[in-house]
Scaffold this motif. Structure first.
Motif, short mmCIF file in Angstrom:
data_model
loop_
_atom_site.label_atom_id
_atom_site.label_comp_id
_atom_site.label_asym_id
_atom_site.label_seq_id
_atom_site.Cartn_x
_atom_site.Cartn_y
_atom_site.Cartn_z
N THR A 11 -0.83 -6.09 10.92
CA THR A 11 -0.47 -4.74 10.48
C THR A 11 -1.37 -3.73 11.18
O THR A 11 -2.59 -3.87 11.18
CB THR A 11 -0.62 -4.61 8.95
N VAL A 70 7.37 -3.48 14.29
CA VAL A 70 8.41 -3.41 13.27
C VAL A 70 8.05 -2.30 12.29
O VAL A 70 6.90 -2.23 11.82
CB VAL A 70 8.55 -4.75 12.52
N LEU A 71 9.02 -1.43 11.99
CA LEU A 71 8.71 -0.33 11.09
C LEU A 71 9.90 -0.02 10.19
O LEU A 71 11.04 -0.38 10.48
CB LEU A 71 8.29 0.92 11.89
N CYS A 72 9.59 0.62 9.07
CA CYS A 72 10.62 1.08 8.14
C CYS A 72 10.19 2.45 7.63
O CYS A 72 9.52 3.19 8.35
CB CYS A 72 10.85 0.08 7.01
N GLY A 75 6.78 0.88 5.02
CA GLY A 75 6.01 -0.29 5.42
C GLY A 75 6.24 -1.53 4.59
O GLY A 75 5.58 -2.55 4.82
N SER A 78 9.47 -3.54 6.42
CA SER A 78 9.01 -4.01 7.73
C SER A 78 8.05 -5.19 7.61
O SER A 78 8.03 -6.07 8.48
CB SER A 78 8.35 -2.87 8.50
N ALA A 79 7.27 -5.25 6.53
CA ALA A 79 6.37 -6.39 6.34
C ALA A 79 7.16 -7.67 6.12
O ALA A 79 6.82 -8.73 6.67
CB ALA A 79 5.44 -6.13 5.16
N ALA A 82 8.66 -8.56 9.48
CA ALA A 82 7.64 -9.04 10.41
C ALA A 82 7.26 -10.49 10.11
O ALA A 82 7.04 -11.29 11.03
CB ALA A 82 6.41 -8.14 10.35
N ASN A 96 3.34 -5.05 12.35
CA ASN A 96 3.94 -4.25 11.29
C ASN A 96 3.22 -2.90 11.23
O ASN A 96 1.99 -2.86 11.14
CB ASN A 96 3.81 -4.98 9.95
#
Length: 266
Positions: A11, A70-72, A75, A78-79, A82, A96
């Motif tokens: 992260t 990877v993102l949203c 977070g 995305s975790a 990921a 992430n």
């Protein structure tokens, strides 16, 4: 370091993600919904693939050695994505972005694009997902590396994928085994010579599948085998190009392009 099911990912803060993205040193996967991606804006170059569709990415994302950010929005999604991708894509560094786009201070792109881009599943399939028989037996014809086979197997379908390319089938088998999806992937020549036009040269099963899926593939002599493979009341989901594609790009060969109204007749 964060761990998801034994597969590590890292992260990173938004400023580190912004630096990697601006320098072209990473690919970006945005796992929000289209309703967030376009109106709220996205990181430049971000590939849209909503979190529920992420399994398809492991069959289609280029393996060029660059990390995958990877993102949203916050977070959390995305975790989860990921963790899955780190397990499914060995050799790819998965990152992430902490806090998601709510903490992003870099440039935002609001431009239009394809619903899921070239790396996601067929948008027509996703848009009509409510028609699919839940948990049914699926035959994915000309499945390639398996972007739809993997997605449907992850959603609980019993999937058989066939393709003439041994390399693509080998990749699908490897990925399915790595992430624990029971996909029956088989090398099948879908276009063998036909000795007698009254015979069907390919056997895809007899009333064996609730759903037969074909995306971006057209071989007209195969249609009797496709129909025979369906159970009574089964569903054929078929998406491919019409002759109008020739004016836009490949394919241009009329053998691979449908005439208007031809598909229902076939």
């Amino acid at each position: 370091m964060t761990t998801g099911h034994g597969a590590p990912f890292r992260t990173i803060p938004p400023d580190e993600a912004a630096r990697l993205i601006a320098a072209g040193e990473a690919r970006v996967l945005d796992v929000r919904s289209p309703e967030e991606y376009f109106p709220l804006g996205h990181a430049p170059g971000a590939i849209l693939l909503p979190v529920d569709l992420v399994p398809s990415a492991i069959a289609t994302l280029p393996r060029d050695g660059r990390p995958l950010v990877v993102l949203c929005e916050h977070g959390i999604r995305s975790a989860h994505a990921a963790a899955f991708l780190a397990r499914a894509l060995p050799g790819t560094e998965v990152l992430n972005m902490a806090g998601g786009m709510s903490r992003w201070r870099g440039p935002r792109d609001h431009g239009p694009g394809e619903p899921f881009g070239e790396f996601g599943p067929a948008s027509w399939l996703v848009a009509n997902a409510d028609l699919l028989p839940r948990g049914g037996a699926v035959l994915d014809v000309a499945c390639g590396a398996g972007r739809h086979a993997i997605l449907l197997a992850a959603a609980g379908f019993r999937v058989r994928g066939v393709d003439r390319d041994p390399e693509a089938i080998g990749r699908l088998r490897d990925v399915a085994e790595r992430i624990g999806l029971p996909i029956d992937a088989e090398v099948v020549d879908l276009e063998p010579p036909v000795a007698d036009e009254r015979t069907t040269p390919v056997d895809l099963g007899d009333r064996a599948h609730d759903l037969v899926l074909v995306v971006h593939y057209l071989h007209r002599p195969l249609f009797p085998a496709l129909i025979r493979a369906l159970k009574p009341g089964g569903l054929l989901v078929y998406e491919t190009y019409t002759i109008h594609q020739a004016a836009r790009g490949r394919p241009r060969n009329p053998d691979f392009l449908l005439q208007p109204g031809e598909l229902p007749g076939l």
